[in-house]
Design an enzyme around this catalytic site. Structure first.
Site, PDB file in Angstrom:
ATOM      1  CG  HIS A 107     -28.744  24.330   2.790  1.00  0.00           C
ATOM      2  ND1 HIS A 107     -28.078  23.585   3.725  1.00  0.00           N
ATOM      3  CD2 HIS A 107     -29.981  23.766   2.671  1.00  0.00           C
ATOM      4  CE1 HIS A 107     -28.873  22.609   4.152  1.00  0.00           C
ATOM      5  NE2 HIS A 107     -30.027  22.700   3.519  1.00  0.00           N
ATOM      6  CE  LYS A 115     -36.885  29.594  29.834  1.00  0.00           C
ATOM      7  NZ  LYS A 115     -35.925  28.760  30.582  1.00  0.00           N
ATOM      8  NE  ARG A 156     -35.506  17.189   2.688  1.00  0.00           N
ATOM      9  CZ  ARG A 156     -36.817  16.953   2.831  1.00  0.00           C
ATOM     10  NH1 ARG A 156     -37.299  15.803   2.492  1.00  0.00           N
ATOM     11  NH2 ARG A 156     -37.628  17.887   3.292  1.00  0.00           N
ATOM     12  CB  THR A 157     -30.625  19.753   6.907  1.00  0.00           C
ATOM     13  OG1 THR A 157     -31.035  20.092   5.590  1.00  0.00           O
ATOM     14  CG2 THR A 157     -29.223  20.262   7.166  1.00  0.00           C
ATOM     15  NE  ARG A 163     -32.092  24.389   7.788  1.00  0.00           N
ATOM     16  CZ  ARG A 163     -32.690  23.583   6.913  1.00  0.00           C
ATOM     17  NH1 ARG A 163     -33.993  23.382   6.978  1.00  0.00           N
ATOM     18  NH2 ARG A 163     -31.985  22.959   5.979  1.00  0.00           N
TER      19      ARG A 163
HETATM   20  N1   CP Z   1     -32.997  20.175   1.750  1.00  0.00           N
HETATM   21  C1   CP Z   1     -33.278  20.596   2.986  1.00  0.00           C
HETATM   22  O1   CP Z   1     -32.628  21.489   3.544  1.00  0.00           O
HETATM   23  O2   CP Z   1     -34.324  19.934   3.574  1.00  0.00           O
HETATM   24  P1   CP Z   1     -34.837  20.184   5.030  1.00  0.00           P
HETATM   25  O3   CP Z   1     -35.368  21.596   5.105  1.00  0.00           O
HETATM   26  O4   CP Z   1     -35.893  19.154   5.289  1.00  0.00           O
HETATM   27  O5   CP Z   1     -33.663  20.035   5.958  1.00  0.00           O
END
Ligand code: CP
Length: 304
Positions: free
Chosen positions: A129, A80, A51-52, A101
């Site tokens: 998050h 590497k 999603r993110t 991320r």
């Molecule tokens: N909610 C969320 O962070 O989903 P993903 O890990 O799929 O990005």
């Protein structure tokens, strides 16, 4: 901070949160435009995501930007031995903004301090998050008509769950009452309970998850027990099936109750809940698109 990065929900004032939510509402009404034409968005996902990553990339593309990056660090030169700093310095010479991320807590803050372009934290370990929190707030406001004075039940992995940690911090502006529902092994860390006390946020704690516990809930925020956060898989096995929300549990709940979940779900919400009008997790994920359009524009200083 050298640039206008989006690293932690704690950096945002109440007014800033509300302003971003208003912008997101405008994007929900009109999600497509070319206001980011000529911009390049870097999308660096050192940890898995559906999603993110896809909603950030869709947000960029719906506003006319192009996207570069990787969804699997194994395909990058990190394998590497390239340092995170060097990776960011390189990508920032190609992109105008970077959504990242990373599994290390504090990684987003660190790179925001060395990057010449804004960094958007798309999740750093068990820490924060913040873009998820913005879409959670958007979903709460949209379904409840307000962010003020709500009973919010946080359920499941409250120890490692970065989404619940960020949400708790953000809600300090809106007079919530929290209910922490977790097994002993995954209870809310002391620093967050302390945060509630210091900010006069009432909270209850229990290990029980049943009809009585959720009877006064406005929001139930379910979470997955995250296998990837456990160093000892025996510990994960002990708690992985701790709670399961079923449709029958919702019979006596408040009319305005909505079920949120950052997703992905494993087995903590029974599939028979999906058709209940109180289930909101798929719309919640969709709201991520509008909120991330707002965040990208904000860090780039682009007004709509
Ligand atoms: N909610 C969320 O962070 O989903 P993903 O890990 O799929 O990005």
């Amino acid at each position: 901070m050298k640039n206008k990065s989006f690293v932690s929900i704690n950096d945002l004032s109440r007014d800033k949160i509300l302003s971003l939510l208003e912008t997101a509402e405008q994007f929900e009404a009109n999600p497509n435009s070319d206001i980011l034409a000529g911009k390049v968005v870097g999308s660096l996902f050192f940890e898995p995501s559906t999603r993110t990553r896809l909603s950030f990339e869709t947000a960029a593309k719906r506003l006319g930007a192009r996207v570069i990056g990787f969804s699997d660090a194994a395909t990058s030169s990190a394998t590497k031995g390239e340092t995170l700093k060097d990776t960011i310095m390189m990508v920032s010479s190609y992109a105008d903004v970077i959504a990242m991320r990373h599994k290390l807590e504090g990684a987003a803050r660190y790179v925001s301090e060395v990057s010449p372009v804004p960094i958007i934290n798309a999740g750093d370990g068990a820490n924060q998050h913040p873009s998820q929190t913005m879409l959670d707030l958007y979903s709460i406001k949209k379904t409840q008509g307000t962010l003020e004075g709500l009973n919010i039940h946080l359920v499941g992995d409250l120890k490692y769950g970065r989404t619940v940690h960020s949400l708790l911090h953000a809600m300090r502006h809106f007079n919530p009452t929290f209910h922490f529902i977790a097994p002993e092994e995954l209870h809310m860390p002391e620093e967050y309970r302390m945060f509630c006390r210091e900010n006069n946020i009432p909270f209850t704690e229990t290990t029980e998850f049943n009809e009585d516990v959720i009877a006064n809930a406005d929001i139930i925020y379910m979470t997955r027990v995250q296998r990837e956060r456990f160093s000892d898989l025996m510990e994960y096995e002990k708690v992985k099936n701790c709670y399961r929300l079923t449709n029958s549990m919702l019979d006596g709940t408040k009319e305005n109750l909505r079920i949120l979940h950052p997703l992905p779900r494993v087995n903590e919400i029974s599939y028979d809940v999906d058709n209940n009008p109180k289930a909101y997790y798929f719309q919640q994920a969709q709201n991520g698109l509008y909120v991330r359009e707002a965040i990208i524009c904000d860090v780039l200083g682009i007004e709509i």
